[in-house]
Design an enzyme around this catalytic site. Structure first.
Site, short mmCIF file in Angstrom:
data_model
loop_
_atom_site.label_atom_id
_atom_site.label_comp_id
_atom_site.label_asym_id
_atom_site.label_seq_id
_atom_site.Cartn_x
_atom_site.Cartn_y
_atom_site.Cartn_z
CB SER A 152 37.55 -2.62 -17.20
OG SER A 152 37.54 -4.01 -16.98
CE1 TYR A 165 33.17 -2.04 -13.53
CE2 TYR A 165 33.95 -3.84 -14.93
CZ TYR A 165 34.21 -2.78 -14.05
OH TYR A 165 35.52 -2.47 -13.73
P1 NAD Z 1 37.39 0.59 -5.19
O1 NAD Z 1 36.01 0.17 -4.85
O2 NAD Z 1 38.51 0.17 -4.33
O3 NAD Z 1 37.45 2.18 -5.35
C1 NAD Z 1 36.44 2.89 -6.03
C2 NAD Z 1 36.23 4.23 -5.34
O4 NAD Z 1 35.24 4.97 -6.07
C3 NAD Z 1 35.73 4.09 -3.90
O5 NAD Z 1 36.54 4.84 -3.01
C4 NAD Z 1 34.31 4.65 -3.96
O6 NAD Z 1 33.90 5.30 -2.77
C5 NAD Z 1 34.44 5.64 -5.12
N1 NAD Z 1 33.14 5.98 -5.67
C6 NAD Z 1 32.11 5.14 -5.99
N2 NAD Z 1 31.04 5.84 -6.39
C7 NAD Z 1 31.38 7.15 -6.30
C8 NAD Z 1 30.68 8.37 -6.56
N3 NAD Z 1 29.41 8.37 -6.99
N4 NAD Z 1 31.34 9.53 -6.39
C9 NAD Z 1 32.62 9.55 -5.94
N5 NAD Z 1 33.32 8.43 -5.67
C10 NAD Z 1 32.70 7.25 -5.84
O7 NAD Z 1 37.62 0.08 -6.68
P2 NAD Z 1 38.91 -0.05 -7.63
O8 NAD Z 1 39.07 -1.48 -7.92
O9 NAD Z 1 40.04 0.75 -7.13
O10 NAD Z 1 38.29 0.62 -8.93
C11 NAD Z 1 38.76 1.84 -9.50
C12 NAD Z 1 38.43 1.82 -10.98
O11 NAD Z 1 39.13 0.74 -11.59
C13 NAD Z 1 36.95 1.60 -11.29
O12 NAD Z 1 36.57 2.42 -12.36
C14 NAD Z 1 36.91 0.14 -11.69
O13 NAD Z 1 35.82 -0.14 -12.55
C15 NAD Z 1 38.24 -0.02 -12.38
N6 NAD Z 1 38.72 -1.40 -12.50
C16 NAD Z 1 39.03 -2.14 -11.40
C17 NAD Z 1 39.50 -3.45 -11.57
C18 NAD Z 1 39.88 -4.35 -10.39
O14 NAD Z 1 40.16 -5.54 -10.60
N7 NAD Z 1 39.89 -3.85 -9.17
C19 NAD Z 1 39.64 -3.98 -12.86
C20 NAD Z 1 39.32 -3.20 -13.96
C21 NAD Z 1 38.86 -1.90 -13.75
#
Ligand code: NAD
Length: 271
Positions: A152, A165
């Site tokens: 991130s 986080y």
């Molecule tokens: P999201 O919530 O849309 O998707 C995350 C997915 O992970 C979900 O489908 C959830 O069911 C799955 N998940 C959670 N716990 C789990 C487990 N124990 N086993 C298997 N699957 C599991 O989120 P996103 O925004 O697409 O995030 C994806 C990655 O990107 C994450 O690591 C997040 O920290 C990172 N991220 C997101 C952002 C943002 O702005 N959205 C920014 C920086 C980093």
């Protein structure tokens, strides 16, 4: 040799590759699984959310791609072993591992319980350890591979209100760099993708829905030089690059996709 899609003569950047993508039911993982499949990879789509994970696979199949869904709690070692074995049984090898599943916790440290700490660190950090541990022997045997961990912008700078986080995302950055050293001679590249403000269910849940959520997003975007919220597909394009042979010389890096957010200590949007 470049491989081509027969119908369009388009070069397919992952033709012949086998990919595991975690968190594939939603957001960045879903977009990446679909993008990888469109580029010729056969994909094991992994998530704890079976309903939406299966939807991702159905979308890939409808698009002419190949994928299976593997319901996995990425923080649970027996589940992860089953995930890896399932991919090997189905596809015979693993070329790409995208450790992307994650959760967020917006809570001051003093209000955070030990259980919340353990759960977040398990999903955002331990899960990468487990998947890499069980995938690397297969990659080594087949002569190499590409591992991508989702960090991130919080992997590099502090973030208000999400200390646990941020700790998990900082740790994944140095896990990435260290493993790039350990596995380089095996032909295994290990990189970290660092998204900025990306429009996914996680972001919406984190910042709130409705008018208040929109206002918070607008406020954050005022600090982003490109001024627009990233789509999961934008981040998936960067993931595609890093796991493809186009990035053959790249390992141990933090690849930022943030619309320029981290470029300045201070940024005033032109009026
Ligand atoms: P999201 O919530 O849309 O998707 C995350 C997915 O992970 C979900 O489908 C959830 O069911 C799955 N998940 C959670 N716990 C789990 C487990 N124990 N086993 C298997 N699957 C599991 O989120 P996103 O925004 O697409 O995030 C994806 C990655 O990107 C994450 O690591 C997040 O920290 C990172 N991220 C997101 C952002 C943002 O702005 N959205 C920014 C920086 C980093």
């Amino acid at each position: 040799m470049d491989h081509e899609d027969n119908q369009t003569n388009r070069r397919m950047r992952l033709r012949g590759k086998i990919a595991i993508v975690t968190g594939a039911a939603s957001g960045i993982g879903r977009a990446s699984a679909i993008t990888f499949a469109r580029e010729g990879a056969r994909v094991t789509a992994v998530d704890i959310d079976e309903q939406h994970g299966i939807k991702t696979v159905e979308e890939i199949l409808a698009d002419g791609g190949e994928a299976i869904f593997e319901r996995t709690d990425v923080a649970n070692e027996p589940d992860v072993k089953k995930m890896v074995q399932g991919a090997i049984t189905r596809w015979g090898k693993i070329d790409i591992l995208f450790n992307n599943a994650g959760i967020v916790l917006a809570k001051p440290l003093e209000d955070t319980t030990e259980e919340e700490w353990d759960r977040l660190i398990s999903i955002n950090l331990k899960a990468a350890f487990l998947a890499i541990k069980h995938v690397v022997p297969h990659m080594r045997r087949s002569g190499g591979g590409a591992i991508l961990n989702t960090g991130s912008i919080g992997s590099m700078v502090g973030q208000v209100g999400t200390p646990v986080y941020s700790a998990s995302k900082g740790a994944i950055a140095l896990l990435t760099k260290s493993l790039a050293l350990d596995y380089g001679r095996d032909g295994i590249r290990v990189n970290c993708l660092c998204p900025g403000i990306t429009d996914t269910p996680m972001l919406r849940d984190h910042l709130g829905h409705g008018a208040q959520g929109e206002a918070r997003i607008r406020d954050r975007l005022s600090r982003v030089p490109l001024g627009a919220i990233l789509k999961p597909e934008d981040v998936a394009q960067a993931a595609l690059y890093l796991v493809s042979d186009d990035a053959i010389g790249i390992t141990g890096i933090m690849h930022v996709v943030d619309g320029g957010l981290l470029a300045a200590a201070e940024f005033n949007a032109p009026v």
